[in-house]
Design a protein around this motif. Structure first.
Motif, PDB file in Angstrom:
ATOM      1  N   ILE A 434      -8.948   5.019  -6.234  1.00  0.00           N
ATOM      2  CA  ILE A 434      -8.278   5.202  -5.522  1.00  0.00           C
ATOM      3  C   ILE A 434      -7.258   3.934  -5.637  1.00  0.00           C
ATOM      4  O   ILE A 434      -5.812   4.402  -5.870  1.00  0.00           O
ATOM      5  CB  ILE A 434      -8.085   5.112  -4.001  1.00  0.00           C
ATOM      6  N   MET A 435      -8.196   2.533  -5.932  1.00  0.00           N
ATOM      7  CA  MET A 435      -7.202   2.172  -5.832  1.00  0.00           C
ATOM      8  C   MET A 435      -6.271   2.239  -7.766  1.00  0.00           C
ATOM      9  O   MET A 435      -5.442   1.123  -7.605  1.00  0.00           O
ATOM     10  CB  MET A 435      -8.166   0.968  -6.629  1.00  0.00           C
ATOM     11  N   ILE A 436      -6.977   2.900  -8.347  1.00  0.00           N
ATOM     12  CA  ILE A 436      -6.021   2.996  -9.701  1.00  0.00           C
ATOM     13  C   ILE A 436      -5.650   3.662  -9.240  1.00  0.00           C
ATOM     14  O   ILE A 436      -3.374   3.201  -9.916  1.00  0.00           O
ATOM     15  CB  ILE A 436      -7.335   3.581 -10.747  1.00  0.00           C
ATOM     16  N   ILE A 437      -5.270   4.462  -8.549  1.00  0.00           N
ATOM     17  CA  ILE A 437      -3.652   5.113  -8.028  1.00  0.00           C
ATOM     18  C   ILE A 437      -2.594   4.921  -7.751  1.00  0.00           C
ATOM     19  O   ILE A 437      -1.834   4.755  -7.182  1.00  0.00           O
ATOM     20  CB  ILE A 437      -3.969   6.816  -7.513  1.00  0.00           C
ATOM     21  N   PHE A 438      -3.148   3.815  -6.608  1.00  0.00           N
ATOM     22  CA  PHE A 438      -3.152   2.747  -5.795  1.00  0.00           C
ATOM     23  C   PHE A 438      -1.411   2.346  -6.958  1.00  0.00           C
ATOM     24  O   PHE A 438      -0.655   1.735  -6.560  1.00  0.00           O
ATOM     25  CB  PHE A 438      -3.334   2.362  -4.710  1.00  0.00           C
ATOM     26  N   ARG A 439      -2.391   1.773  -7.880  1.00  0.00           N
ATOM     27  CA  ARG A 439      -1.754   0.632  -8.987  1.00  0.00           C
ATOM     28  C   ARG A 439       0.001   1.281  -9.032  1.00  0.00           C
ATOM     29  O   ARG A 439       0.959   0.513  -9.264  1.00  0.00           O
ATOM     30  CB  ARG A 439      -2.786   0.687  -9.792  1.00  0.00           C
ATOM     31  N   PHE A 440       0.333   2.212  -9.155  1.00  0.00           N
ATOM     32  CA  PHE A 440       1.160   3.072  -9.662  1.00  0.00           C
ATOM     33  C   PHE A 440       2.597   3.531  -8.923  1.00  0.00           C
ATOM     34  O   PHE A 440       3.621   3.306  -9.167  1.00  0.00           O
ATOM     35  CB  PHE A 440       0.511   4.792 -10.066  1.00  0.00           C
ATOM     36  N   GLY A 443       5.577   1.705  -3.479  1.00  0.00           N
ATOM     37  CA  GLY A 443       6.921   0.899  -2.465  1.00  0.00           C
ATOM     38  C   GLY A 443       5.265   0.541  -1.744  1.00  0.00           C
ATOM     39  O   GLY A 443       4.827   1.577  -1.146  1.00  0.00           O
ATOM     40  N   LYS A 444       4.584  -0.280  -2.634  1.00  0.00           N
ATOM     41  CA  LYS A 444       2.726  -0.772  -1.097  1.00  0.00           C
ATOM     42  C   LYS A 444       3.226  -0.887  -0.689  1.00  0.00           C
ATOM     43  O   LYS A 444       2.360  -0.604   0.730  1.00  0.00           O
ATOM     44  CB  LYS A 444       2.515  -1.711  -1.758  1.00  0.00           C
ATOM     45  N   ASP A 445       4.703  -1.556   0.364  1.00  0.00           N
ATOM     46  CA  ASP A 445       4.718  -2.260   1.806  1.00  0.00           C
ATOM     47  C   ASP A 445       4.278  -0.261   2.792  1.00  0.00           C
ATOM     48  O   ASP A 445       3.384  -0.515   4.219  1.00  0.00           O
ATOM     49  CB  ASP A 445       5.925  -2.291   2.531  1.00  0.00           C
ATOM     50  N   VAL A 446       4.933   0.637   2.163  1.00  0.00           N
ATOM     51  CA  VAL A 446       4.446   2.091   2.981  1.00  0.00           C
ATOM     52  C   VAL A 446       2.862   2.128   3.119  1.00  0.00           C
ATOM     53  O   VAL A 446       2.725   2.427   4.382  1.00  0.00           O
ATOM     54  CB  VAL A 446       5.462   3.112   2.373  1.00  0.00           C
ATOM     55  N   SER A 475     -11.209  -6.798   0.299  1.00  0.00           N
ATOM     56  CA  SER A 475     -11.119  -6.978  -0.874  1.00  0.00           C
ATOM     57  C   SER A 475     -10.227  -6.419  -2.823  1.00  0.00           C
ATOM     58  O   SER A 475      -9.879  -6.923  -3.102  1.00  0.00           O
ATOM     59  CB  SER A 475     -12.569  -7.869  -1.852  1.00  0.00           C
ATOM     60  N   LYS A 476     -10.327  -5.127  -2.571  1.00  0.00           N
ATOM     61  CA  LYS A 476      -9.515  -4.245  -3.707  1.00  0.00           C
ATOM     62  C   LYS A 476      -8.095  -5.085  -3.153  1.00  0.00           C
ATOM     63  O   LYS A 476      -7.331  -5.052  -4.518  1.00  0.00           O
ATOM     64  CB  LYS A 476      -9.892  -3.064  -3.970  1.00  0.00           C
ATOM     65  N   LEU A 477      -7.572  -4.372  -1.844  1.00  0.00           N
ATOM     66  CA  LEU A 477      -6.523  -4.640  -1.949  1.00  0.00           C
ATOM     67  C   LEU A 477      -6.021  -5.984  -2.552  1.00  0.00           C
ATOM     68  O   LEU A 477      -4.651  -6.228  -2.833  1.00  0.00           O
ATOM     69  CB  LEU A 477      -6.166  -4.363  -0.166  1.00  0.00           C
ATOM     70  N   LYS A 478      -6.714  -6.496  -1.882  1.00  0.00           N
ATOM     71  CA  LYS A 478      -6.282  -8.613  -1.466  1.00  0.00           C
ATOM     72  C   LYS A 478      -6.688  -8.834  -3.305  1.00  0.00           C
ATOM     73  O   LYS A 478      -5.359  -9.658  -4.016  1.00  0.00           O
ATOM     74  CB  LYS A 478      -7.775  -8.944  -1.365  1.00  0.00           C
ATOM     75  N   HIS A 479      -7.276  -8.219  -4.091  1.00  0.00           N
ATOM     76  CA  HIS A 479      -7.270  -8.639  -5.243  1.00  0.00           C
ATOM     77  C   HIS A 479      -6.065  -8.357  -6.120  1.00  0.00           C
ATOM     78  O   HIS A 479      -5.529  -8.372  -7.032  1.00  0.00           O
ATOM     79  CB  HIS A 479      -8.361  -7.970  -5.924  1.00  0.00           C
ATOM     80  N   CYS A 481      -2.797  -7.383  -4.402  1.00  0.00           N
ATOM     81  CA  CYS A 481      -1.667  -7.085  -4.707  1.00  0.00           C
ATOM     82  C   CYS A 481      -1.015  -8.699  -3.672  1.00  0.00           C
ATOM     83  O   CYS A 481      -0.179  -8.800  -2.824  1.00  0.00           O
ATOM     84  CB  CYS A 481      -1.462  -6.512  -3.292  1.00  0.00           C
ATOM     85  N   GLY A 482      -2.926  -9.416  -3.715  1.00  0.00           N
ATOM     86  CA  GLY A 482      -2.771 -10.462  -3.823  1.00  0.00           C
ATOM     87  C   GLY A 482      -2.981 -10.900  -1.413  1.00  0.00           C
ATOM     88  O   GLY A 482      -2.712 -10.156  -1.274  1.00  0.00           O
ATOM     89  N   ALA A 483      -3.537 -12.508  -1.629  1.00  0.00           N
ATOM     90  CA  ALA A 483      -3.378 -12.732  -0.474  1.00  0.00           C
ATOM     91  C   ALA A 483      -1.950 -12.625   0.648  1.00  0.00           C
ATOM     92  O   ALA A 483      -2.944 -11.576   2.035  1.00  0.00           O
ATOM     93  CB  ALA A 483      -4.187 -14.033   0.303  1.00  0.00           C
ATOM     94  N   ALA A 484      -0.721 -12.166   1.336  1.00  0.00           N
ATOM     95  CA  ALA A 484      -0.131 -11.866   1.762  1.00  0.00           C
ATOM     96  C   ALA A 484      -0.247 -10.377   1.836  1.00  0.00           C
ATOM     97  O   ALA A 484       0.010 -10.351   3.169  1.00  0.00           O
ATOM     98  CB  ALA A 484       1.345 -11.919   1.279  1.00  0.00           C
ATOM     99  N   PHE A 485      -0.517 -10.029   0.791  1.00  0.00           N
ATOM    100  CA  PHE A 485      -0.874  -7.901   1.674  1.00  0.00           C
ATOM    101  C   PHE A 485      -1.870  -8.384   2.614  1.00  0.00           C
ATOM    102  O   PHE A 485      -1.403  -7.467   3.353  1.00  0.00           O
ATOM    103  CB  PHE A 485      -0.892  -7.972   0.116  1.00  0.00           C
ATOM    104  N   THR A 486      -2.950  -8.605   2.072  1.00  0.00           N
ATOM    105  CA  THR A 486      -4.122  -8.628   3.635  1.00  0.00           C
ATOM    106  C   THR A 486      -4.114  -9.233   4.384  1.00  0.00           C
ATOM    107  O   THR A 486      -5.307  -9.362   5.729  1.00  0.00           O
ATOM    108  CB  THR A 486      -4.800  -8.114   2.249  1.00  0.00           C
TER     109      THR A 486
END
Length: 757
Positions: A434-440, A443-446, A475-479, A481-486
């Motif tokens: 899922i993270m591979i698809i998420f990378r593409f 609009g990650k904020d959605v 942890s995957k999301l943090k890696h 998109c960065g700490a601010a995202f999570t």
């Protein structure tokens, strides 16, 4: 004793030096010395050179010519070969070499010239002609070797010393080339015959390969292979495969055609190994590849690539890649079609609203399939892997926001308790995919907004399948998109852990109270900034609950002054003890279900309106609550009249005959399908956040640059913002900031902005 030996030696030496047997005058070498001194041997040349007999040269040549004639006519030689060799050596010793060489050449030339007659016969078919030519060539080679062995001394002395003269073997080749193979008629028939045999073999017939090999070897040895054969051979090959390529592209499907091309290339390589000269390999293979592949690349890919990819035909795709990699421009063409296929197929998955339910699973399956093709069929070619990533990124963002929303919901379905389809290892693998698809997604904020909403439900209702899996995803999301995202998501977990600690303290506090409550209260304290915003709903709670809420409020604010508590009844749930005819049961229900059920402690039957008035639950929520209690699997209430939906005139009474095999029964609230309004509301919140981010970015840039043109500001914003934004939206935000005096337009150049400190 020593004296005797010297006498013997002297006698022997004397005998050796004085002995003369061949009748020619020879000066003796005399050794004389004083007794006991060293001996000196002096050798002198003949005073006169031995002379040949008067007719020796003519007679010897006649013998040699007879021998050559016998070799050429395949008859027995009258003379001893050693004798003939010695004769040649004798002639060469007496300076007859030039004459001997000319005479030998003339004899050989006369013989070769005579051979041409046998090839003038018109009645011979091509195969018979080739066999006769081969026999003549083999005979000529054998004869030349035999003649050379007799005249070897001539070849190794006179010819070797005269660099301009060809050796006897080279002379033989030159004569055969000049008088037989260079004859236009003979050469044409020979090459025609060879080409005919090769064409027959290409058409599947069996031919005499050793005959072709021998004849092509002859042309190669005679140094006419390239001019007489190869040029015509390549022209014929070009013509044959051009016609075959056109015909088979019409008749066969692409996988079948690819196998045919591979077989043809294998056959041609086999021909090179068997009888063609190695110098022909490159132009021949190049010709086949050009006519069967190069001329039809686009047509092949248009006709068959999508079919092969749809059918996951790994073998044919491997073959396609191997063949296209041989042709100039093959791989770039294949890469372009591969990229277009992914965009088209993926675009259909993303842009078809009817397929939204299965979109994420379809995307994961499609990505797996394309990964498999890139790894196993396209040799892990970096260009193809990058093209795939680029294509995925393009099509997945064709439909803004929806893929991000659906990916968040898909993750929710996998992380929710009750998802028994995957072990922890499988779940981890699914999350990685899922993270591979998420990378593409742009609009990650959605994704974050919807993921946060679903995570809140899982945490508050205790429906999370595994805390480890939740933290792994975080942890995957943090890696990624960065700490601010999570940070907010991590704050939610922190709230849950702090709530557990507070509840331990609250329970200790309740034990010290003089009037302990018979209701056990558990509260989750949620920091408003971390969690999704919930619409407050006022409901009528029983006095016992209200009292307990006040006790907790005093306890909490006593520990944390300056904070404000806002109760969220929509998220509450309870365990009720109920008595039925069958016996006592425990019902695990939502707070709204609790309020409805508690009414039946006060009366036997109630209408919808009465329940609404008593509980204060909102209309839609109430109908879903009553539906779950009276129309679901666990019907603890009876609805009159019966039916699946709750109508205004319906009346409800307690179902005393309720039966269930379990003691504790969970009655699920009928989940309201996320309405369009809710989705729009979440999306609008995302857009609102985006506006704040745009404003902050503009002010940050202008504060640093002080003065900037509109185009440069927009360009800088695109570099800094992590979500897709239209130029028109940026312009609106700039106008808004000008209105609020954060920046101003230049009075002379309206396209220039200045920062207002």
């Amino acid at each position: 004793m020593a004296e005797d030996t010297r006498q013997d030696k002297r006698a022997s030496f004397s005998a050796l030096t004085e002995h003369n047997t061949n009748g020619m005058a020879r000066s003796s070498a005399v050794a004389s010395s004083k007794s006991g001194a060293s001996k000196k041997l002096v050798i002198k040349n003949f005073k006169d050179r031995p002379k040949l007999a008067e007719n020796y040269t003519e007679d010897t040549w006649l013998k040699l010519r007879d021998a050559v004639g016998a070799i050429q006519n395949s008859t027995s030689i009258k003379y001893n070969l050693e004798e003939l060799y010695q004769a040649v050596e004798n002639l060469c010793s007496y300076k007859v070499s030039p004459t001997l060489y000319k005479q030998l050449r003339q004899v050989c030339e006369d013989h070769v010239q005579a051979q041409i007659k046998q090839f003038r016969e018109e009645s011979l078919d091509n195969l018979s002609f080739l066999k006769r030519m081969n026999r003549c060539w083999q005979d000529h080679c054998r004869q030349t070797i035999m003649i050379r062995s007799i005249f070897l001394f001539l070849d190794r002395t006179y010819v070797l010393q005269n660099s301009l003269l060809p050796s006897i073997w080279d002379t033989g080749l030159e004569l055969f080339r000049t008088h037989i193979v260079s004859d236009s008629g003979v050469q044409k028939r020979t090459v025609d015959g060879i080409l005919e045999q090769i064409e027959l073999e290409r058409n599947g017939e069996t031919v005499d390969r050793s005959l072709i090999r021998s004849l092509l070897g002859m042309l190669s040895d005679l140094q006419v292979y390239k001019d007489s054969f190869e040029e015509r051979f390549l022209i014929e090959t070009n013509r044959l495969y051009a016609a075959e390529g056109q015909r088979l592209m019409q008749q066969r499907d692409v996988p079948e055609y690819l196998h045919h091309v591979a077989r043809r290339l294998e056959e041609e390589n086999d021909r090179i190994m068997s009888y063609l000269d190695q110098s022909t390999q490159k132009p021949l293979i190049s010709c086949v590849e050009k006519q069967l592949l190069g001329e039809h690349m686009t047509a092949m890919l248009q006709k068959g690539l999508s079919t092969m990819l749809d059918g996951n035909r790994v073998t044919e795709l491997c073959l396609l890649y191997q063949l296209f990699s041989k042709v100039k421009g093959g791989l770039p063409t294949l890469l372009q079609f591969w990229r277009d296929y992914i965009k088209s197929f993926g675009g259909e998955i993303v842009c078809t609203p009817e397929k939204d339910k299965d979109m994420v699973q379809d995307l994961l399956d499609f990505k797996d399939k394309m990964d498999n093709v890139a790894q196993n069929c396209f040799a892990r070619n970096e260009g193809f892997i990058n093209a795939m990533k680029e294509a995925f990124e393009t099509f997945i963002n064709k439909r803004p926001n929806k893929p991000a929303e659906l990916i968040a919901k898909y993750v929710d379905s996998k992380l929710r308790a009750g998802n028994k389809e995957a072990t922890e290892e499988e779940l981890e693998r699914i999350l990685d995919k899922i993270m591979i698809i998420f990378r593409f997604i742009h609009g990650k904020d959605v994704f974050e907004a919807f993921y946060k909403k679903d995570l809140a439900k899982r945490l508050l209702v205790g429906k999370s399948a595994s805390v480890d899996a939740e933290k792994s995803m975080l942890s995957k999301l943090k890696h990624e998109c960065g700490a601010a995202f999570t940070s907010k998501l991590e704050g939610m977990f922190k709230d849950m852990e702090l709530s557990k600690d507070i509840m331990i303290q609250f329970k200790q506090h309740m034990q010290n109270q003089s009037e302990p409550s018979n209701i056990e209260l558990t509260v989750n304290i949620l920091t408003m900034g971390y969690w999704p915003s919930y619409i407050p709903m006022e409901v009528h709670l029983p006095p016992e609950m209200v009292k307990l809420q006040e006790v907790f409020k005093l306890f909490y604010l006593g520990k944390h002054s300056g904070r404000k508590l806002q109760w969220q009844p929509t998220l509450g749930h309870a365990v009720l003890k109920a008595e039925f005819k069958e016996g006592k049961k425990e019902l695990q229900v939502s707070l709204f279900q609790t309020l409805v059920l508690l009414m039946f402690n006060e009366g036997e039957e109630f209408s919808v309106d009465e329940i609404r008035t008593a509980t204060g639950i909102e209309e839609g929520e109430l109908r879903r609550t009553l539906q779950s209690l009276a129309c679901g699997k666990a019907r603890v209430l009876n609805k009159n009249p019966r039916g699946k939906d709750v109508e205004d005139g319906d009346r409800f009474n307690f179902n005393n005959d309720f039966k269930h095999k379990l003691f504790r029964i969970k009655i699920n609230q009928i989940q309201m399908k996320e309405t369009v309004e809710e989705q729009v509301s979440t999306t609008e919140r995302v857009f609102q956040d985006r506006q704040y981010q745009i404003d902050a970015a503009v002010v940050r840039i202008m504060k640093m640059r002080k003065t900037l043109s509109h185009n440069l500001l927009v360009s800088e914003l695109y570099n800094q913002l992590k979500f897709p934004v239209k130029p028109g939206d940026l312009k609106k935000r700039i106008e808004s900031l000008i209105d609020r005096d954060y920046m101003e337009r230049d009075k002379e150049t309206p396209n220039q902005y200045h920062y207002v400190a």
